[in-house]
Enzyme design. Structure first.
Site, PDB file in Angstrom:
ATOM      1  N   GLU A 332      67.155   0.796  49.922  1.00 31.26           N
ATOM      2  CA  GLU A 332      67.156   1.463  48.619  1.00 31.26           C
ATOM      3  C   GLU A 332      68.455   1.215  47.854  1.00 31.26           C
ATOM      4  O   GLU A 332      68.436   0.944  46.645  1.00 31.26           O
ATOM      5  CB  GLU A 332      66.909   2.963  48.786  1.00 31.26           C
ATOM      6  CG  GLU A 332      65.577   3.331  49.398  1.00 31.26           C
ATOM      7  CD  GLU A 332      64.390   2.677  48.713  1.00 31.26           C
ATOM      8  OE1 GLU A 332      64.476   2.379  47.511  1.00 31.26           O
ATOM      9  OE2 GLU A 332      63.373   2.446  49.391  1.00 31.26           O
ATOM     10  N   HIS A 419      55.804  -6.114  47.280  1.00 30.20           N
ATOM     11  CA  HIS A 419      56.123  -5.904  48.690  1.00 30.20           C
ATOM     12  C   HIS A 419      55.493  -6.979  49.565  1.00 30.20           C
ATOM     13  O   HIS A 419      55.901  -7.173  50.713  1.00 30.20           O
ATOM     14  CB  HIS A 419      55.657  -4.519  49.145  1.00 30.20           C
ATOM     15  CG  HIS A 419      56.345  -3.400  48.445  1.00 30.20           C
ATOM     16  ND1 HIS A 419      55.863  -2.866  47.261  1.00 30.20           N
ATOM     17  CD2 HIS A 419      57.476  -2.707  48.735  1.00 30.20           C
ATOM     18  CE1 HIS A 419      56.670  -1.899  46.863  1.00 30.20           C
ATOM     19  NE2 HIS A 419      57.650  -1.779  47.739  1.00 30.20           N
TER      20      HIS A 419
END
Length: 517
Positions: A332, A419
């Site tokens: 993140e 992703h």
């Protein structure tokens, strides 16, 4: 990406040697001074680049190499309007010679008029309809959209709300200001999924409170703060506080436990950036992001948001599996790094590269930590058991083992969810680090194939992430795709190790092995 080689002089077939291209560490004040200096010369630079009279350059970042080369990253404006997709990076030698430019677009920036036929309110209404999010609000501004071959006047609407699963949404919608047609959209909230794997007993940076006890504020790492949202989905919630500076008990029943893992992950990621790249925090300015834990109700995700400059973690299924593992924190925070440097758009191939960058550095953080409770590996989300059968979320050695990711580049890879399109770069990084074929690393078995049946010899993870970081911070732009990533990483390898080096050859071989030629 377009590479404009403007260096004069005769060509040579002789191999180029490494020339001290490692980035120098800049203090916060030195970086600010470098940006200010570059901005003062921005008009002159625009002239040298042959930009139009209505174009202006705005400095975003400056990187200085040990050999004196300066890489300056710019955004552009046209007649005072932001130019989306107009970013560029100049590369200037110690002697002041402009040796190259990397541009996000080859188009000349120009529009017939900056007067719009479609109103801003109409564009805003269209964007809200396209977003389909709950409790949405939006802002709209006029821009020049420079991604197509011919730039157009447009509106950028940013629609904020909640998706159906509770994830915040910051959808950017580009609308043609002449026709009202939707041209493009991308999501600015970068999501990822990780493991509720706690890191054991760890040291935390905390700050004594003036009212007694301790706050979860890491004063040694830019003042990183950890907040408890207590099931909320906005704001910061409550700053974590403890009476005796002994936090959590290793179980999700204790609300401090998730905060411990989030704060520890942020600290290790900060330390990794500093140790590996001499980088002071995510944006290089010595300022920390902050973390929010206990987001929503049974929220099975984690995400980075540039608007709050923060990481946010849900508690997982049944609110018993906080998504606060070490690799997730590294993942993140690295979305923030990408936003502060190349600004890779979160869609199509650039979005896949954005996600892969976070996987690459999240994995590197995990290895760097050398934590026996969560040893380094090339598996993403290996502790979460999101599939219910003990398998990881993603595999870097053979991405297709997750059932959706691409092992190799193809013309359709940009149509995959980011992703899954990230698999190409993840596979490249694994091959560059460890090589092809079967091997066991830290007790995990890997067997990495190649598109062309070739054998790739790895150069080690440290050299691999140094090359990726160099490319990200000095050669990638917002529109970089896989072909441009190959060019950028080869240039980075040449800068760091020379064009005749085994490292340069390995970068070329690893890209060819994933069908990026």
């Amino acid at each position: 990406m377009v590479v404009l080689a403007v260096q004069n002089g005769s060509a040579t077939a002789a191999p180029e040697k490494s020339s001290g291209a490692t980035a120098l560490p800049l203090s916060v004040s030195e970086r600010a001074a470098a940006i200010k200096s570059a901005q003062s010369g921005a008009a002159s630079t625009a002239g040298k680049l042959g930009l139009g009279a209505q174009e202006k350059l705005v400095v975003r970042d400056v990187v200085k190499d040990a050999n004196g080369t300066v890489h300056t990253r710019y955004e552009r404006t046209y007649d005072g309007l932001p130019v989306l997709g107009g970013d560029l990076v100049t590369h200037v030698t110690r002697s002041g010679h402009l040796k190259g430019v990397d541009k996000a677009t080859r188009a000349r920036i120009s529009v017939v008029s900056t007067e719009a036929a479609v109103s801003a309110s109409a564009a805003k209404k269209s964007a809200l309809k396209a977003a389909g999010t709950e409790k949405a609000t939006s802002t709209t501004r006029k821009v020049v959209w420079a991604v197509p071959a011919k730039p157009v006047l447009a509106y950028e609407s940013v629609v904020k709300g909640l998706r159906h699963d509770g994830t915040p949404s910051e959808l950017h919608v580009i609308t043609d200001a002449a026709t009202g047609k939707k041209l493009y959209s991308y999501e600015a909230i970068d999501t990822g999924t990780g493991a509720a794997e706690y890191s054991g007993t760890v040291a935390l940076g905390t700050t004594a409170s003036s009212s007694g006890g301790y706050d979860l504020i890491d004063g040694g790492r830019g003042g990183h703060k950890t907040y408890d949202l207590n099931g909320g989905t906005s704001g910061t919630g409550t700053l974590l506080h403890d009476a005796d500076d002994s936090w959590g008990d290793g179980t999700p029943a204790n609300r401090q436990t998730a905060a411990v893992d989030a704060a520890y992950g942020a600290a290790v990621t900060w330390d990794f950036y500093k140790s590996a790249f001499n980088r002071n925090g995510i944006a290089g300015d010595g300022k920390a992001a902050y973390s929010r834990v206990h987001y929503g109700n049974a929220y099975v995700n984690a995400f980075w948001s540039g608007s709050c400059f923060c990481m946010t973690y849900g508690d997982g299924s049944g609110n018993t599996h906080p998504l606060t593992s070490l690799d997730v924190a590294g993942h993140e925070m690295s979305h923030g790094l990408t936003a502060a440097t190349a600004g890779l758009k979160y869609t199509r191939e650039s979005g896949g590269l954005n996600e892969a960058t976070s996987d690459i550095f999240g994995t590197s953080v995990e290895f760097f930590a050398n934590n026996s409770s969560d040893v380094g590996d090339y598996l993403i989300g290996e502790k979460i058991d999101i599939n219910g059968d003990g398998t990881p979320l993603r595999y870097m050695d053979k991405p297709s083992k997750d059932g959706g990711s691409a092992d190799y580049w193809s013309r359709t890879v940009g149509h995959l969810d980011v992703h899954y399109s990230s698999g190409v770069a993840n596979h490249f990084f694994y091959l560059l680090s460890e090589g092809s074929g079967a091997k066991t690393i830290n007790g995990v078995n890997y067997n990495s194939p190649t598109y062309n049946g070739s054998t790739v010899t790895g150069i080690g993870r440290t050299k691999a992430y140094q090359i990726w970081y160099k490319a990200l911070t000095t050669y990638f732009t917002s529109s970089t795709d896989y072909a441009a990533a190959r060019v950028g990483t080869l240039k980075a390898a040449a800068d760091l190790y020379g064009t005749s080096s085994p490292e340069y050859a390995a970068v070329a071989s690893a890209w060819t092995a994933v069908n990026v030629n």
